[in-house]
Design an enzyme around this catalytic site. Sequence first.
Site, PDB file in Angstrom:
ATOM      1  CB  ALA A   1      -0.929  -0.021   1.215  1.00  0.00           C
TER       2      ALA A   1
ATOM      3  CG  ASP B   1       6.800  -6.334  -2.396  1.00  0.00           C
ATOM      4  OD1 ASP B   1       6.461  -5.536  -1.503  1.00  0.00           O
ATOM      5  OD2 ASP B   1       6.281  -7.456  -2.535  1.00  0.00           O
TER       6      ASP B   1
ATOM      7  CE  LYS C   1       1.474  -7.070  -2.822  1.00  0.00           C
ATOM      8  NZ  LYS C   1       1.308  -6.666  -1.411  1.00  0.00           N
TER       9      LYS C   1
ATOM     10  CB  VAL D   1      15.002  -6.043   1.882  1.00  0.00           C
ATOM     11  CG1 VAL D   1      16.135  -5.148   2.369  1.00  0.00           C
ATOM     12  CG2 VAL D   1      14.405  -5.468   0.604  1.00  0.00           C
TER      13      VAL D   1
ATOM     14  CG  ASP E   1       5.451  -6.797   5.656  1.00  0.00           C
ATOM     15  OD1 ASP E   1       6.666  -6.882   5.925  1.00  0.00           O
ATOM     16  OD2 ASP E   1       4.837  -7.681   5.021  1.00  0.00           O
TER      17      ASP E   1
ATOM     18  CB  THR F   1      12.616  -5.068   6.874  1.00  0.00           C
ATOM     19  OG1 THR F   1      12.356  -6.466   6.710  1.00  0.00           O
ATOM     20  CG2 THR F   1      13.202  -4.518   5.587  1.00  0.00           C
TER      21      THR F   1
ATOM     22  CB  CYS G   1      17.576   7.701  18.746  1.00  0.00           C
ATOM     23  SG  CYS G   1      19.313   7.929  18.352  1.00  0.00           S
TER      24      CYS G   1
ATOM     25  CB  CYS H   1      -2.872  -4.448   6.862  1.00  0.00           C
ATOM     26  SG  CYS H   1      -2.105  -2.816   6.845  1.00  0.00           S
TER      27      CYS H   1
ATOM     28  CB  CYS I   1      22.781   7.406  14.496  1.00  0.00           C
ATOM     29  SG  CYS I   1      21.844   8.052  15.915  1.00  0.00           S
TER      30      CYS I   1
END
Length: 347
Positions: free
Chosen positions: A41, A62, A88, A112, A132, A136, A176, A188, A250
Amino acid sequence: MDKHHAPVPDRYSRQERFAPIGSSGQQRIRDSKVLVIGAGALGSGLAEMLVRAGVGSLTIIDRDYVEWSNLQRQQLYTEEDARDRLPKAVAAEARLRSINSDVKVQGIVADVTVYELDQWARDQDLILDATDNFDTRLLINDYAMKMDIPWIYGACVGSYGMSVFFKRGLMPCLSCMMETIPIGGATCDTSGIISPAVQMTVSLQAAEALKWLSGCEDSLRNRLVSFDLWNNQYTSLDIRSARRADCPSCGDKASYPYLEAQHHRKTEVLCGRDSVQIRPAKVTKVKLPDVSDRLRAIGLIVQENPYLVSIEVNDKQRVVLFGDGRMLVHGTKDLVEAKIIADRLFG
C-alpha cells in the site's frame, strides 16, 4: 531501447510553479535516485507520486505477489495482476513505466537483507520505507546511518498512521526512537486498514521526500507525525532531543548492530517436515493469552495452552507461536513465504 529521454516541456510545470521547488528544484528531483522498499500500500502510493513528480531513477523492491485483498488500497495493481499472482515489483515496474517513460524504473523481486541493501541502496539519494515488519526497518536504519543516506519511515494500520524523516547528524535515528515508536502488534491482516490512512501516510512521506530531493532541507518537518483519521486525532512530536550520543546505530561510536547476523531472524526448513522455523534475533517473552484474544477477535481459529498458540491461517497453513517468540510455520518449505505469513500476523 532505453526510453529515458528529455521530458515534455510542460510536464512538470505545475510543480515548478510551486515557488519552493521552482525549476532548479525540479532539476534536482530529476537528477535524484530513490529506493522504495516494499511495493504494498505505502510503496505503490509512494512510487507513483515520485514517478509522477519526475524523479530520475526509482528502484522498488518487494518479496510478495498481488492478491485480491490488495486491490482495495494498493493503487498500482489491477484485477489481472491479482488473477496472475504477478510479483508486486514486476507489476509495479510495468505500471510506473506506463505512467512516466521519462523515469528510469526498476522492479526487484527479493526479500531485503543486508546483501540486497548493499546491492541496490548504496548509491541512492533517499530510501523510502514501505515495509511490513520492524526487523527490516531496523536493518534499513543501520544501513542508512552507516552509509549516510536519509530515509523516511512510514507505517499505517486501521485508521492510524505515522511518519518521520531520519538523517544521520540531522535527526535521531530509529534506534534512538525505540521507546517512542510502537513495535509489533497490529497488522493490516489482523486489524484491517482503510485506504485514506494509507494515502495520508503516503502524503506525509512523499512531502518530506520532495523537500529533501529538491534541496529544501530547511522545510523538513523535524517531527514525528501520527494520526487517527477515524477518531479525529493528529499528533506532532518534536524528536530532535531524542538523539542519543551512545546510540549503537548513529552515535559517536556506532557499531550498526542490526547489520550483523546475530541480530537477524533465523529461518530454517525443518528436516522431513513441510514446515519452517523462525527464531527471533532476541528471545522475547510473549503474552500468549493477549495474542489469542486478538486473533480470535478477527475470526481466526486459535488454540492455546500455557506454552504456545496455534493459529489456522487457511486450510493448508498453520502458525504455532511459542512463549519465547519462536514460530513454526506449517504448510510451506519456502522461507520467504513463511516470513510473509508471520509478518502478516505479527508485524
